[in-house]
Design a protein around this motif. Structure first.
Motif, PDB file in Angstrom:
ATOM      1  N   VAL A  25      33.417  39.671  28.977  1.00 37.36           N
ATOM      2  CA  VAL A  25      34.292  40.260  28.150  1.00 37.36           C
ATOM      3  C   VAL A  25      34.919  41.513  29.146  1.00 37.36           C
ATOM      4  N   ASP A  26      35.921  42.040  28.660  1.00 38.01           N
ATOM      5  CA  ASP A  26      36.553  43.067  28.942  1.00 38.01           C
ATOM      6  C   ASP A  26      35.787  44.469  28.710  1.00 38.01           C
ATOM      7  N   VAL A  27      35.584  44.628  27.323  1.00 39.39           N
ATOM      8  CA  VAL A  27      34.643  45.550  26.632  1.00 39.39           C
ATOM      9  C   VAL A  27      33.574  45.278  25.712  1.00 39.39           C
ATOM     10  N   ILE A  28      32.503  45.717  26.066  1.00 39.64           N
ATOM     11  CA  ILE A  28      31.359  45.606  24.746  1.00 39.64           C
ATOM     12  C   ILE A  28      31.202  47.063  24.365  1.00 39.64           C
ATOM     13  N   VAL A  29      31.350  47.013  23.132  1.00 37.77           N
ATOM     14  CA  VAL A  29      31.151  48.189  22.394  1.00 37.77           C
ATOM     15  C   VAL A  29      29.783  48.097  21.491  1.00 37.77           C
ATOM     16  N   ARG A  46      45.205  46.255  22.560  1.00 39.62           N
ATOM     17  CA  ARG A  46      45.768  46.233  23.671  1.00 39.62           C
ATOM     18  C   ARG A  46      45.720  44.912  24.635  1.00 39.62           C
ATOM     19  N   GLY A  47      45.124  43.867  23.934  1.00 36.33           N
ATOM     20  CA  GLY A  47      45.187  42.705  24.575  1.00 36.33           C
ATOM     21  C   GLY A  47      43.529  42.435  25.540  1.00 36.33           C
ATOM     22  N   LEU A  48      42.822  43.503  25.247  1.00 37.10           N
ATOM     23  CA  LEU A  48      41.544  43.383  25.945  1.00 37.10           C
ATOM     24  C   LEU A  48      40.615  42.442  25.212  1.00 37.10           C
ATOM     25  N   SER A  49      39.574  41.969  25.967  1.00 40.99           N
ATOM     26  CA  SER A  49      38.643  40.811  25.194  1.00 40.99           C
ATOM     27  C   SER A  49      37.664  41.805  24.810  1.00 40.99           C
ATOM     28  N   VAL A  50      37.004  41.718  23.742  1.00 43.75           N
ATOM     29  CA  VAL A  50      35.936  42.624  23.303  1.00 43.75           C
ATOM     30  C   VAL A  50      34.919  41.982  22.427  1.00 43.75           C
ATOM     31  N   ALA A  51      33.725  42.772  22.517  1.00 45.20           N
ATOM     32  CA  ALA A  51      32.451  42.096  21.973  1.00 45.20           C
ATOM     33  C   ALA A  51      32.098  43.523  21.264  1.00 45.20           C
ATOM     34  N   LEU A  52      31.745  43.531  20.016  1.00 47.40           N
ATOM     35  CA  LEU A  52      30.984  44.899  19.129  1.00 47.40           C
ATOM     36  C   LEU A  52      29.704  44.242  18.981  1.00 47.40           C
ATOM     37  N   VAL A  53      28.590  45.151  19.217  1.00 49.10           N
ATOM     38  CA  VAL A  53      27.466  44.582  18.710  1.00 49.10           C
ATOM     39  C   VAL A  53      26.916  45.892  18.050  1.00 49.10           C
TER      40      VAL A  53
END
Length: 515
Positions: A25-29, A46-53
């Motif tokens: 993914v682009d961003v891991i939060v 913003r169209g970024l792929s994101v995973a929040l854990v």
């Protein structure tokens, strides 16, 4: 069909499996409080792929223990911090008019003019309220959203706060600020809106070793661990941020609140705002809340040492709050009137000295030696601004391109302008349901499959069975505690928790399994 905003065990399993299979993914939060949820939403829009854990549940930590206020920054103006005061007023207006008008309403704050309040204190309070009106105008928030401050007579003061001391009462100063129906519900709405825009919201997933492009994740439900890859890793773990980057220096401050039946305060319609004897610009607040409660807060005490999962109020803090509020009441409250209590830890940046009440509420974005980008400090009201700041800093540091921030004008799930399909319900909508779910309230009942969906979960509690089911099928609740302590606030009063626990367990058993 549950829809793109629905968080549940089945969606979690699918999205966690994709991440475990090596899908980058682009961003891991890291962190599922208001800051982490806000970052996930900003990046996803913003169209970024994101995973929040999140190791526990959404809003498990500090984000559920606030005063439920969306401050306009008046206190920071009084201390000369013009920047944070102005930003707070702007962010309050954005929440009240664009992001979450269904969750944030104008709350009257009443300062009674009692003989114990000297002339200097009165002048300071009135000057502060007038300055607050100026901040509101500067932020572009209309008086129809937040009424102007004014002085009211003794009769009106007693109507707004019926248990106020009337001997020598010279009226009161009345001002307005933003009040959340519930801070944890705001976190859930932000997280679900992020999911609506494609973010993966993964609770019960802990983060271990992390660097610039990878994180070691562990599914807390199965014990399985794997490495997840990303172009950016952002640490938004709040007071636990130092667990991922020991170089961070935080100074947690404990804020305690007491929970009362509203009857103990005569069912007030304004937040009774009482100066702390011997201090300037510090008050305690007795705030009318949902479920027929008043929350009395708050303290600001150093909390050194290990960070507990669930902080506890101290006897000294309880005594302080009761003693302070009793200076303004006709009949004093005692510990026997307290129905519950809670404490939260503010993730303040360590400046090395001074009382925590005087430590700046500014935030900071820090890149660690490992490459993890952390955001520390800050305050709930500014979560959207903080998320925008850290995402833009992260994109800059990594040389990544993405569109500009969209969140300032983005309606959250439940806001009337959010494009979630609203179903028709044959049942009348309780006002308490609308207060918690906004435009989504009809869906809560219309999508219910449980028996007796409109019945209360227990006598005298204005939460219906359909809300418990919706918590499981749409709001990511994986346990009865998630329902009782975060999707609702029933758990703040032990007796209420006991009475509603059976229905919560029933909903988890019936709707909480992966289909």
């Amino acid at each position: 069909m549950t829809g793109p905003t629905a968080l549940n065990r089945a969606r979690r399993a699918t999205e966690l499996a994709a991440l475990a299979d090596g899908q980058p993914v682009d961003v891991i939060v890291i962190g599922g409080g208001i800051t982490g949820a806000g970052i996930a939403l900003d990046a996803a829009t913003r169209g970024l792929s994101v995973a929040l854990v999140e190791k526990h549940d959404l809003a498990f930590g500090t984000s559920r223990w606030s005063s439920k206020l969306v401050h306009g920054g008046l206190r920071y103006l009084a201390t000369g911090n013009i920047g944070i005061a102005r930003r707070s007023a702007i962010e309050r207006g954005i929440l009240m008019t664009r992001n979450a008008p269904h969750l944030v309403k104008a709350m009257p704050q009443l300062v009674p003019l009692l003989p114990s309040m000297g002339r200097v204190s009165r002048v300071l309070v009135r000057t502060g309220f007038v300055a607050g009106d100026g901040l509101r105008r500067l932020a572009g928030t209309s008086a129809s959203t937040l009424p102007r401050s004014r002085r009211v007579d003794a009769r009106r003061t007693a109507e707004l706060a019926p248990t106020v001391r009337t001997e020598g009462l010279d009226g009161g100063f009345l001002a307005y600020d933003g009040q959340l129906i519930d801070d944890a519900r705001l976190v859930t709405a932000v997280a679900r809106t992020a999911a609506q825009h494609g973010a993966r919201i993964l609770t019960r997933v802990s983060a271990g070793a992390a660097d610039a492009t990878s994180v070691r994740l562990t599914d807390q439900l199965t014990g399985d661990s794997f490495d997840a890859s990303a172009r950016v890793v952002i640490n938004a773990a709040g007071v636990w941020a130092g667990d991922l980057d020991p170089a961070l220096t935080l100074r947690p401050s404990r804020g305690t609140h007491l929970v009362f039946d509203a009857e103990a305060f005569g069912n007030p319609t304004a937040a009774l705002t009482i100066p702390i004897p011997g201090e300037l610009n510090r008050f305690v607040f007795a705030m009318p809340e949902q479920l027929g409660r008043v929350y009395l807060g708050l303290t600001d005490e150093d909390a050194p040492g290990p960070i507990p999962d669930v902080p506890q109020p101290t006897p000294g803090e309880i005594d302080f709050l009761l003693n302070t509020v009793n200076t303004a009441l006709a009949t004093g409250l005692t510990p026997a009137d307290v129905r519950g209590a809670y404490a939260g830890l503010r993730p303040l940046i360590d400046t090395g000295q001074g009382h925590t009440a005087d430590v700046s509420r500014e935030h900071a974005v820090v890149e660690s030696a490992s490459g993890v980008i952390s955001i520390i400090g800050g305050k709930l009201t500014e979560y959207r601004y903080m998320a925008q700041d850290v995402v833009e800093r992260a994109l800059q540091l990594r040389g990544l391109g993405a569109p500009g921030c969209r969140t300032a004008n983005l309606p959250l799930v439940g806001a009337p302008a959010n494009p979630v399909a609203t179903l028709r319900s044959e049942h009348a909508l309780p006002s308490s349901l609308v207060a918690r779910f906004g435009a989504e309230a009809p869906n809560v009942i219309a999508r219910a499959r449980c028996s007796h969906p409109t019945e209360p979960v227990a006598d005298g509690i204005d939460v219906i069975r359909a809300e418990f089911e919706y918590a499981v099928t749409h709001e990511g609740a994986l346990s009865a505690d998630d329902i009782l302590d975060r999707r609702t606030r029933i758990g703040l009063v032990a007796e209420d928790r006991d009475r509603a626990a059976e229905v919560a367990a029933e909903m988890i058993a019936e709707f909480g399994e992966v289909e």
